[in-house]
Design an enzyme around this catalytic site. Structure first.
Site, PDB file in Angstrom:
ATOM      1  N   ASP A 235       3.358  -6.376   3.477  1.00  0.00           N
ATOM      2  CA  ASP A 235       2.927  -5.287   4.366  1.00  0.00           C
ATOM      3  C   ASP A 235       3.258  -5.611   5.822  1.00  0.00           C
ATOM      4  O   ASP A 235       2.597  -5.158   6.738  1.00  0.00           O
ATOM      5  CB  ASP A 235       1.419  -5.019   4.194  1.00  0.00           C
ATOM      6  CG  ASP A 235       0.956  -3.798   4.969  1.00  0.00           C
ATOM      7  OD1 ASP A 235       1.816  -2.957   5.321  1.00  0.00           O
ATOM      8  OD2 ASP A 235      -0.253  -3.684   5.243  1.00  0.00           O
TER       9      ASP A 235
ATOM     10  N   HIS B 293       3.470   2.413  12.751  1.00  0.00           N
ATOM     11  CA  HIS B 293       2.482   3.448  13.121  1.00  0.00           C
ATOM     12  C   HIS B 293       3.022   4.468  14.130  1.00  0.00           C
ATOM     13  O   HIS B 293       2.264   4.985  14.950  1.00  0.00           O
ATOM     14  CB  HIS B 293       1.192   2.817  13.665  1.00  0.00           C
ATOM     15  CG  HIS B 293       0.496   1.911  12.708  1.00  0.00           C
ATOM     16  ND1 HIS B 293      -0.685   1.281  12.992  1.00  0.00           N
ATOM     17  CD2 HIS B 293       0.810   1.519  11.444  1.00  0.00           C
ATOM     18  CE1 HIS B 293      -1.073   0.540  11.966  1.00  0.00           C
ATOM     19  NE2 HIS B 293      -0.173   0.664  11.008  1.00  0.00           N
TER      20      HIS B 293
ATOM     21  N   HIS C 232       0.834  -1.215   0.000  1.00  0.00           N
ATOM     22  CA  HIS C 232       0.000   0.000   0.000  1.00  0.00           C
ATOM     23  C   HIS C 232       0.859   1.252   0.000  1.00  0.00           C
ATOM     24  O   HIS C 232       1.924   1.295   0.598  1.00  0.00           O
ATOM     25  CB  HIS C 232      -1.038   0.001   1.131  1.00  0.00           C
ATOM     26  CG  HIS C 232      -0.501   0.032   2.540  1.00  0.00           C
ATOM     27  ND1 HIS C 232      -0.187   1.201   3.176  1.00  0.00           N
ATOM     28  CD2 HIS C 232      -0.251  -0.956   3.426  1.00  0.00           C
ATOM     29  CE1 HIS C 232       0.219   0.926   4.416  1.00  0.00           C
ATOM     30  NE2 HIS C 232       0.208  -0.377   4.592  1.00  0.00           N
TER      31      HIS C 232
ATOM     32  N   ASP D 237       6.154   0.861   6.751  1.00  0.00           N
ATOM     33  CA  ASP D 237       4.735   0.555   6.568  1.00  0.00           C
ATOM     34  C   ASP D 237       4.116   1.616   5.676  1.00  0.00           C
ATOM     35  O   ASP D 237       3.681   2.635   6.157  1.00  0.00           O
ATOM     36  CB  ASP D 237       4.027   0.506   7.923  1.00  0.00           C
ATOM     37  CG  ASP D 237       2.584   0.075   7.807  1.00  0.00           C
ATOM     38  OD1 ASP D 237       2.176  -0.350   6.720  1.00  0.00           O
ATOM     39  OD2 ASP D 237       1.865   0.172   8.823  1.00  0.00           O
TER      40      ASP D 237
ATOM     41  N   GLU E  83      -5.132   1.961   2.783  1.00  0.00           N
ATOM     42  CA  GLU E  83      -5.124   0.706   3.552  1.00  0.00           C
ATOM     43  C   GLU E  83      -5.329   0.994   5.027  1.00  0.00           C
ATOM     44  O   GLU E  83      -6.057   0.296   5.723  1.00  0.00           O
ATOM     45  CB  GLU E  83      -3.785  -0.021   3.338  1.00  0.00           C
ATOM     46  CG  GLU E  83      -3.728  -1.419   3.944  1.00  0.00           C
ATOM     47  CD  GLU E  83      -3.272  -1.488   5.397  1.00  0.00           C
ATOM     48  OE1 GLU E  83      -3.409  -2.550   6.019  1.00  0.00           O
ATOM     49  OE2 GLU E  83      -2.796  -0.466   5.936  1.00  0.00           O
ATOM     50  N   GLU E  84      -4.639   2.041   5.499  1.00  0.00           N
ATOM     51  CA  GLU E  84      -4.554   2.233   6.957  1.00  0.00           C
ATOM     52  C   GLU E  84      -5.901   2.515   7.615  1.00  0.00           C
ATOM     53  O   GLU E  84      -6.087   2.193   8.777  1.00  0.00           O
ATOM     54  CB  GLU E  84      -3.542   3.338   7.295  1.00  0.00           C
ATOM     55  CG  GLU E  84      -2.097   2.989   6.926  1.00  0.00           C
ATOM     56  CD  GLU E  84      -1.495   1.837   7.751  1.00  0.00           C
ATOM     57  OE1 GLU E  84      -2.221   1.238   8.564  1.00  0.00           O
ATOM     58  OE2 GLU E  84      -0.297   1.554   7.558  1.00  0.00           O
TER      59      GLU E  84
END
Ligand SMILES: *[C@@H]1O[C@H](CO)[C@@H](O)[C@H](O)[C@H]1NC(C)=O
Ligand SMILES: [Zn+2]
Length: 473
Positions: A365, A436, A291, A303, A337-338
């Site tokens: 991912d 994140h 992503h 990420d 995606e997130e």
């Protein structure tokens, strides 16, 4: 027979039996595949070597890392619904065109734009202290003056459910579960606000979902269940969560002041599809994907910048080496995606009528550390074929096949529907240290490991796209 002898004989029998069980497994895959297909797979050894050499030692060496660094240094974080994300998509399209790959399609879809504003949590009692905080995706704002309330701490949803409503109502719930596995512990992030609100809480906090921290809060997605009042919700660093938990466990009152502001809108973004058209069955697809959006903290290098770039590299490397397989290799850069796999759901819906054409779907991912193999979902025969292909990668220690029912985040939608697929299995023990957070930067990435990942990803995709047999459902 003396005792030692008896032990020896017993051990020999156990060893012999285990060997038999192992051999039986080997036999089944051998029987399922047959000598011809196995021979065909081993026939790809030279092509595999050519790809590995070109990427690990040849002209492509460091290219994946350097291009990823240029990309994340230029754009930084790329949250869903932002202009910077759209510009980063345009950039990837240009970068791909420069490689002479022109079969590029973008597909528009509506995505959420959740914009983080000021976020501040201060402990007021038993002493004044700033708490390290990151709001969770889609969190609502506090009133302008903020929320001041006492904290109740729960280690599990069971503990919350077993507590009378009046002990939760009007309070701030803090979930402080012990981190086991991401997939197990993250329910406290994704569902915590909903369950706390149902008990009458005014806000909900979660101990960051990570095994390690240097006072770094980890954001992530969450959704409000239907019918509950949406309450502000955030992650706090595990150090602060544990501090509050200890004070609370001693029976002391903890009071927090929370001010959090955000804005939620709907915008348009795009999935990006890059095709290296197959020579014999261009309608059949082997998909490689990652992503392109990220959280709004850090650089989104890990990420999912790494997964994005090894998937970009696959058609690029094959084109450069003039290795065009029978089926089409399609790289997909998923958007949004997130905030809930929004791009992948839109693709699945738009292409459902032709989903039989997906021969195999791959996603990276969960980090692009040194590749170890693949986590594979699919039928027994599908796994046998992929397992045989993986044996070709012994030289780079990437031969492990992990069986998973629905591997992947974005591709879990497809593998969950029975489409065979795999997610990159890599040495990612540290992935959730950075995931994140502000710490997801280029410093987490390693050029040699990225080369191994890109080489492995490309060679696996090529072989599967070129085999005489489809990967069976
Ligand atoms: C594979 O593992 C062996 C043994 O642990 C090690 O010597 C070698 O460097 C590894 N190769 C790669 C490419 O990581
Ligand atoms: Zn991701």
């Amino acid at each position: 027979m003396n005792i030692i002898h008896i032990v020896f004989v017993t051990l020999s029998i156990i060893v012999a039996n285990e060997a038999k069980v192992l051999n039986k497994n080997v036999d089944t895959c051998q029987e399922i595949l047959g000598d011809e297909l196995i021979e065909e797979i081993w026939g790809y050894e030279n092509v595999k070597d050519e790809i590995l050499k070109y990427v690990i030692d040849g002209d492509f060496k460091r290219k994946t890392y350097d291009e990823l660094a240029k990309f994340v240094d230029k754009f930084g974080a790329r949250p869903s619904g932002t202009e910077v994300l759209e510009k980063s998509i345009d950039y990837m399209i240009d970068l791909t065109r420069e490689e002479g790959l022109n079969d590029i399609v973008t597909e528009e879809l509506e995505v959420p734009r959740w914009e983080r504003g000021e976020e501040r949590i201060t402990m007021l009692e038993p002493r004044v202290k700033d708490i390290s905080v990151l709001g969770l995706g889609r969190s609502v704002s506090t009133p302008p003056e903020g929320i001041t309330a006492e904290v109740v701490v729960f280690k599990s949803f069971d503990e919350l459910e077993n507590t009378p409503d009046e002990k939760v109502a009007g309070k701030i719930v803090l979930y402080a579960p012990i981190f086991t596995k991401y997939g197990e512990t993250n329910k406290y992030r994704t569902q915590g606000a909903t369950k706390a609100s149902a008990k009458g809480a005014v806000a909900s906090l979660v101990r960051s979902i990570t095994p390690f921290s240097i006072n770094t809060p980890h954001t992530g997605s969450q959704t409000y269940g239907e019918g509950v009042i949406p309450i502000p919700t955030a992650a706090i660093a595990i150090e602060d969560a544990d501090l509050i938990s200890r004070i609370h466990a001693r029976g002391e009152k903890v009071v927090l002041h929370i001010r959090m502001f955000s804005n939620l809108e709907t915008k348009v973004s795009r999935n990006t599809l890059i095709d290296l058209k197959g020579t014999q069955n261009p309608e059949k697809l082997v998909i490689v994907s990652g992503h392109i959006d990220s959280w709004d903290v850090g650089q989104g290098a890990m990420d999912d910048g790494g997964g994005l770039f090894i998937s970009w590299a696959a058609p690029v490397i094959l084109k450069r080496l003039n290795l065009i397989p029978k089926r089409t290799v399609r790289a997909i850069f998923w958007t949004a995606e997130e905030l809930g796999l929004i791009g992948a759901y839109a693709y699945e819906k738009a292409h459902r009528h032709e989903s039989d054409n997906i021969n195999f779907i791959m996603e990276s991912d969960e980090g692009t550390f040194a590749p170890l193999g693949l986590a594979v979902g699919g039928s027994k025969k599908a796994r046998c074929i992929v397992g045989e292909v993986l044996k070709l990668f012994k030289s780079i220690n990437a031969s492990t096949l992990v069986e998973e029912d629905a591997p992947g985040s974005d591709i879990g939608i497809f593998t969950g529907n029975g489409i065979p697929g795999a997610s990159l299995h890599n040495d990612n023990a540290k992935y959730f240290w950075f995931h994140h957070t502000e710490g997801d930067t280029m410093n987490v990435e390693d050029p040699d490991e990225l080369d191994l990942g890109a080489a492995f990803w490309t060679a696996v995709a090529y072989i599967i796209a070129d085999l005489s047999e489809d990967i069976p459902r």
